[in-house]
Design a protein around this motif. Structure first.
Motif, PDB file in Angstrom:
ATOM      1  N   PRO A   1      11.232   6.157  14.552  1.00  0.00           N
ATOM      2  CA  PRO A   1      12.271   6.244  15.586  1.00  0.00           C
ATOM      3  C   PRO A   1      13.273   7.364  15.348  1.00  0.00           C
ATOM      4  CG  PRO A   1      11.895   3.963  14.965  1.00  0.00           C
ATOM      5  CD  PRO A   1      11.150   4.805  13.976  1.00  0.00           C
ATOM      6  N   ALA A   2      13.693   7.551  14.096  1.00  0.00           N
ATOM      7  CA  ALA A   2      14.639   8.632  13.800  1.00  0.00           C
ATOM      8  C   ALA A   2      14.022   9.989  14.094  1.00  0.00           C
ATOM      9  CB  ALA A   2      15.090   8.559  12.338  1.00  0.00           C
TER      10      ALA A   2
ATOM     11  N   SER B   1      18.929   4.617  14.895  1.00  0.00           N
ATOM     12  CA  SER B   1      17.649   3.956  14.669  1.00  0.00           C
ATOM     13  C   SER B   1      17.874   2.674  13.882  1.00  0.00           C
ATOM     14  CB  SER B   1      16.707   4.877  13.888  1.00  0.00           C
ATOM     15  OG  SER B   1      15.606   4.138  13.367  1.00  0.00           O
TER      16      SER B   1
ATOM     17  N   ARG C   1      19.746  12.444  18.036  1.00  0.00           N
ATOM     18  CA  ARG C   1      20.109  11.967  16.692  1.00  0.00           C
ATOM     19  C   ARG C   1      21.213  12.875  16.152  1.00  0.00           C
ATOM     20  NH1 ARG C   1      18.233  13.071  11.411  1.00  0.00           N
ATOM     21  NH2 ARG C   1      18.546  11.311   9.996  1.00  0.00           N
TER      22      ARG C   1
ATOM     23  N   CYS D   1      10.436   5.560   9.575  1.00  0.00           N
ATOM     24  CA  CYS D   1      11.063   6.839   9.909  1.00  0.00           C
ATOM     25  C   CYS D   1      10.798   7.287  11.348  1.00  0.00           C
ATOM     26  CB  CYS D   1      10.562   7.934   8.954  1.00  0.00           C
ATOM     27  SG  CYS D   1      10.644   7.508   7.209  1.00  0.00           S
TER      28      CYS D   1
ATOM     29  N   ARG E   1      11.663  10.627  16.311  1.00  0.00           N
ATOM     30  CA  ARG E   1      11.591  10.789  17.765  1.00  0.00           C
ATOM     31  C   ARG E   1      12.967  11.110  18.350  1.00  0.00           C
ATOM     32  NH1 ARG E   1       7.109  12.270  20.496  1.00  0.00           N
ATOM     33  NH2 ARG E   1       5.292  11.132  19.728  1.00  0.00           N
ATOM     34  N   LEU E   2      13.977  10.414  17.916  1.00  0.00           N
ATOM     35  CA  LEU E   2      15.325  10.703  18.406  1.00  0.00           C
ATOM     36  C   LEU E   2      15.719  12.138  18.096  1.00  0.00           C
ATOM     37  CD1 LEU E   2      17.119   7.375  17.384  1.00  0.00           C
ATOM     38  CD2 LEU E   2      16.712   8.182  19.726  1.00  0.00           C
TER      39      LEU E   2
ATOM     40  N   VAL F   1      17.592   1.935  18.574  1.00  0.00           N
ATOM     41  CA  VAL F   1      16.146   2.018  18.809  1.00  0.00           C
ATOM     42  C   VAL F   1      15.426   1.352  17.649  1.00  0.00           C
ATOM     43  CG1 VAL F   1      14.175   3.517  19.236  1.00  0.00           C
ATOM     44  CG2 VAL F   1      16.439   4.165  20.089  1.00  0.00           C
ATOM     45  N   ARG F   2      14.547   0.423  17.962  1.00  0.00           N
ATOM     46  CA  ARG F   2      13.795  -0.320  16.949  1.00  0.00           C
ATOM     47  C   ARG F   2      12.305  -0.231  17.253  1.00  0.00           C
ATOM     48  NH1 ARG F   2      13.351  -2.885  11.886  1.00  0.00           N
ATOM     49  NH2 ARG F   2      11.559  -4.284  12.048  1.00  0.00           N
TER      50      ARG F   2
ATOM     51  N   ASP G   1      17.532   5.169   8.569  1.00  0.00           N
ATOM     52  CA  ASP G   1      16.624   6.121   9.230  1.00  0.00           C
ATOM     53  C   ASP G   1      15.345   6.351   8.442  1.00  0.00           C
ATOM     54  OD1 ASP G   1      18.440   6.404  11.223  1.00  0.00           O
ATOM     55  OD2 ASP G   1      18.907   8.508  10.841  1.00  0.00           O
TER      56      ASP G   1
END
Length: 210
Positions: free
Chosen positions: A22-23, A15, A32, A20, A25-26, A133-134, A39
């Motif tokens: 994106p982390a 991420s 992740r 927080c 979701r991953l 991912v951003r 993150d």
């Protein structure tokens, strides 16, 4: 690049903020495998993120650059800003422990940050294909992030940029060679989960050989 071109296998995934989400979701979709450097931080400044990448995370969250700006999450945690990179730690220091707790936790925090920085730099050097991912970046900002990553990453990479939008998935089809831009809802509900499942469908983390 469009979403279809983003699909595939990656041997490293990180991420790049801006919070927080994106982390989280991953992690929900099994993408992740380890903690990234930012993150659980607020990294709203794209200029700060690009500076961080260009400087290879040098002196990130160094005590000389850190200031307690206040509290967050109903006063539960301190918000601690790295003034050089314009990023905030919001999960690492308890306000209930006051200044003494902040000072006491600093060495452990610094060690944790260094482990995560070392891991990311190692992956940037050796992984064959990385995914970043951003959340929240314009087309121009995404192009600058892509340029910084191209200098940091030795082999191949892709950047997924997600901007909040209405309750539908919109592929922005940005004319960038390594970056896919999407607009989609970021709520935590079944409709949003369905859309995110489509985003991450056929994107796989494949652990590199030892």
């Amino acid at each position: 690049m469009n979403l279809a071109q983003l699909k595939g296998d990656y041997d490293g995934i990180f991420s790049l903020g801006s919070n927080c989400y994106p982390a989280q979701r991953l992690e929900r979709y099994g993408l992740r495998p380890y903690s990234g450097v930012i993150d659980w931080m607020y990294s709203n400044s794209v200029a700060g993120l690009v500076k961080l990448l260009n400087h290879r995370f040098d002196s990130f969250m160094h005590p000389a650059n850190m200031v307690i700006e206040g509290t967050i999450f109903d006063g539960h945690n301190y918000s601690v800003r790295d003034c050089f990179y314009d990023m905030e730690s919001v999960h690492d220091f308890l306000a209930s422990e006051q200044q003494e707790g902040y000072v006491r936790r600093l060495p452990e925090f610094r060690q944790k940050m260094q482990r995560r920085v070392d891991r990311l730099l190692l992956k940037a050097e050796h992984c064959q294909k990385l995914l970043f991912v951003r959340l929240n970046a314009s087309f121009v900002e995404a192009s600058v992030i892509e340029g910084a990553l191209s200098q940091l990453v030795k082999h191949d990479f892709r950047l997924l940029v997600v901007n909040p939008g209405p309750r539908a998935l919109q592929d922005l089809n940005w004319p960038l060679p390594y970056t896919c831009g999407l607009q989609l809802p970021i709520e935590w509900d079944p409709d949003s989960d369905f859309i995110w499942s489509e985003v991450f469908r056929d994107i796989r983390y494949v652990a590199p050989p030892l």
